[in-house]
Design a protein around this motif. Structure first.
Motif, short mmCIF file in Angstrom:
data_model
loop_
_atom_site.label_atom_id
_atom_site.label_comp_id
_atom_site.label_asym_id
_atom_site.label_seq_id
_atom_site.Cartn_x
_atom_site.Cartn_y
_atom_site.Cartn_z
N GLN A 1 7.51 -2.24 11.20
CA GLN A 1 7.65 -0.79 11.05
C GLN A 1 6.31 -0.07 10.93
OE1 GLN A 1 9.75 -3.03 9.30
NE2 GLN A 1 11.12 -2.67 11.02
N ALA A 2 5.20 -0.80 10.99
CA ALA A 2 3.89 -0.18 10.91
C ALA A 2 2.85 -1.13 11.47
CB ALA A 2 3.54 0.18 9.47
N LEU A 3 1.69 -0.57 11.82
CA LEU A 3 0.55 -1.35 12.31
C LEU A 3 -0.68 -0.92 11.53
CD1 LEU A 3 -0.86 -3.23 14.42
CD2 LEU A 3 -1.11 -1.20 15.87
N VAL A 4 -1.42 -1.91 11.00
CA VAL A 4 -2.69 -1.66 10.34
C VAL A 4 -3.75 -2.49 11.05
CG1 VAL A 4 -4.00 -1.82 8.19
CG2 VAL A 4 -1.56 -1.21 8.11
N VAL A 5 -4.81 -1.84 11.51
CA VAL A 5 -5.92 -2.53 12.16
C VAL A 5 -7.13 -2.41 11.26
CG1 VAL A 5 -7.36 -2.74 14.22
CG2 VAL A 5 -4.96 -2.02 14.44
N LEU A 6 -7.65 -3.53 10.80
CA LEU A 6 -8.74 -3.57 9.84
C LEU A 6 -10.10 -3.53 10.52
CD1 LEU A 6 -7.15 -6.27 7.51
CD2 LEU A 6 -7.25 -3.81 7.09
N GLY B 1 14.39 -3.61 4.87
CA GLY B 1 13.04 -4.10 4.66
C GLY B 1 12.10 -3.48 5.67
N ALA B 2 10.82 -3.36 5.30
CA ALA B 2 9.81 -2.80 6.20
C ALA B 2 8.59 -3.71 6.16
CB ALA B 2 9.44 -1.38 5.79
N THR B 3 8.02 -3.95 7.32
CA THR B 3 6.86 -4.84 7.44
C THR B 3 5.79 -4.18 8.28
OG1 THR B 3 8.26 -6.81 7.28
CG2 THR B 3 6.06 -7.11 8.21
N ALA B 4 4.55 -4.32 7.84
CA ALA B 4 3.41 -3.87 8.63
C ALA B 4 2.73 -5.08 9.26
CB ALA B 4 2.42 -3.12 7.76
N TRP C 1 -5.36 -2.91 -0.67
CA TRP C 1 -4.24 -2.26 0.01
C TRP C 1 -3.05 -3.20 0.14
CZ3 TRP C 1 -3.71 2.04 3.93
CH2 TRP C 1 -4.36 3.19 3.46
N GLU C 2 -3.27 -4.50 0.10
CA GLU C 2 -2.14 -5.43 0.19
C GLU C 2 -1.17 -5.18 -0.96
OE1 GLU C 2 -1.05 -10.04 1.09
OE2 GLU C 2 -3.12 -9.56 0.59
N GLY C 3 -1.69 -5.14 -2.18
CA GLY C 3 -0.83 -4.90 -3.33
C GLY C 3 -0.26 -3.50 -3.34
N TRP C 4 -1.05 -2.53 -2.93
CA TRP C 4 -0.57 -1.15 -2.95
C TRP C 4 0.53 -0.92 -1.92
CZ3 TRP C 4 -6.04 1.58 -3.08
CH2 TRP C 4 -6.58 1.40 -4.35
N LEU C 5 0.37 -1.48 -0.71
CA LEU C 5 1.42 -1.32 0.30
C LEU C 5 2.70 -2.02 -0.12
CD1 LEU C 5 -0.63 -1.69 3.62
CD2 LEU C 5 0.21 0.42 2.56
N ARG C 6 2.56 -3.21 -0.72
CA ARG C 6 3.75 -3.89 -1.23
C ARG C 6 4.41 -3.07 -2.34
NH1 ARG C 6 4.30 -9.11 0.65
NH2 ARG C 6 2.42 -10.07 1.56
N GLU C 7 3.59 -2.46 -3.18
CA GLU C 7 4.13 -1.59 -4.22
C GLU C 7 4.97 -0.47 -3.61
OE1 GLU C 7 2.42 1.71 -7.42
OE2 GLU C 7 1.05 0.19 -6.61
N GLY C 8 4.55 0.00 -2.45
CA GLY C 8 5.28 1.05 -1.74
C GLY C 8 6.44 0.54 -0.91
N GLY C 9 6.76 -0.76 -1.01
CA GLY C 9 7.90 -1.31 -0.29
C GLY C 9 7.59 -1.81 1.10
N LEU C 10 6.30 -1.97 1.42
CA LEU C 10 5.91 -2.38 2.77
C LEU C 10 5.30 -3.78 2.71
CD1 LEU C 10 5.64 -1.55 5.74
CD2 LEU C 10 3.43 -0.50 5.18
N ASP C 11 6.00 -4.74 3.27
CA ASP C 11 5.50 -6.11 3.33
C ASP C 11 4.41 -6.21 4.39
OD1 ASP C 11 5.34 -8.74 2.62
OD2 ASP C 11 7.17 -9.37 3.63
N LEU C 12 3.58 -7.25 4.32
CA LEU C 12 2.49 -7.42 5.27
C LEU C 12 2.62 -8.73 6.04
CD1 LEU C 12 1.32 -5.20 3.36
CD2 LEU C 12 -0.91 -6.23 3.71
N ASP C 13 2.44 -8.64 7.35
CA ASP C 13 2.35 -9.79 8.23
C ASP C 13 0.92 -9.82 8.76
OD1 ASP C 13 2.58 -11.78 10.09
OD2 ASP C 13 4.06 -10.75 11.35
#
Length: 271
Positions: free
Chosen positions: A80-85, A33-36, A50-62
């Motif tokens: 496994q990733a960091l997104v700053v809005l 599993g991978a989480t941003a 981007w929430e739906g698109w990142l999940r589509e790519g296998g990346l969950d969001l916290d």
């Protein structure tokens, strides 16, 4: 929607709301599993589409609603990733946004550990600031609404931007700007009135953008009309233009989102 191109002031009003992490994390091809970790700085500044698109790519969001007092984690452990809005602050506006020091520390950690980073508007400015670039408030010409961009030569070899249309559009909502890229940054995208629209640090995987690939034309209808007008724009005209540009822009930024997700899930699978 499938991936295109052959691969998977009142800026507070910019973004879109989000559901909190539902714990249904995606999985890489290797089963990991991978989480941003996503830092949200305004009530309306969520990850949007981007929430739906990142999940589509296998990346969950916290998603951490830092603006609402949610504590920013002290480390990226387990992500496994960091997104700053985005948000209506400068990267070091700590008095008004006391979560920014902790967010900058996460950006520094990501850069030190090679964790994929994607910074949007404030997040892109923060990435530049942390890495040694410069950002100025109320600098240059404000950009609002769907804006023509140009890919620079460096984009041809970039993992996220290669092969995209030469002149995409994206929605903008900013008066502050990056005035100097960090040392070693690759300058990927520009516009007529704001040079530093997108960049990558070194070999990556860290990207910053000035525009908002996560938002849609519909969001413009909710912007403060008086604020928009004070900067020389008409909200209804901006909305109509963005609607016309949206189909092509959606394909472009969907592709970039999937490519970023692949950066994170690939590292999770390798681990």
């Amino acid at each position: 929607m499938g991936a295109a191109y052959g691969e998977v002031e009142e800026k507070d009003a910019m973004g879109e709301g989000t559901e909190q992490n539902a714990g249904d994390g995606g999985a890489t091809a290797g089963g990991a599993g991978a989480t941003a970790l996503v830092i949200q700085s305004t009530p309306n500044g969520g990850p949007g589409r981007w929430e739906g698109w990142l999940r589509e790519g296998g990346l969950d969001l916290d998603v951490v609603p830092a603006y609402d007092g949610a504590p920013v984690p002290e480390s990226l452990a387990g992500r496994q990733a960091l997104v700053v809005l985005g948000g209506g602050y400068l990267p070091d506006d700590d008095a008004r946004a006391p979560w920014l020091p902790a967010t900058r520390a996460l950006v520094q950690e990501a850069l030190a550990t090679g964790t994929p980073v994607f910074g949007i508007c404030l997040g892109g400015q923060m990435l530049a600031h942390v890495a040694g670039g410069a950002v100025k408030g109320s600098h240059g010409h404000p950009e609002y609404g769907s804006t023509p961009l140009r890919l620079r030569d460096a984009a041809a070899e970039d993992p996220l931007f290669q092969g995209l249309p030469a002149a995409p559009t994206a929605i903008e909502h900013h008066v502050d700007a990056i005035t100097e890229l960090p040392p070693g940054a690759h300058w990927l995208v520009e516009s007529d009135t704001c040079p530093y629209q997108a960049f990558r640090l070194g070999d990556g995987p860290a990207w910053g953008v000035q525009f908002h690939p996560e938002t849609t034309a519909d969001r413009i209808r909710h912007w403060d009309a008086a604020n928009v007008e004070s900067h020389g724009f008409d909200r209804d005209t901006l909305h109509r233009t963005a609607l016309a540009d949206e189909p092509a822009a959606t394909d472009v930024w969907h592709t970039v989102a999937l490519r970023f997700a692949a950066q994170a899930t690939g590292r999770a699978g390798a681990a």
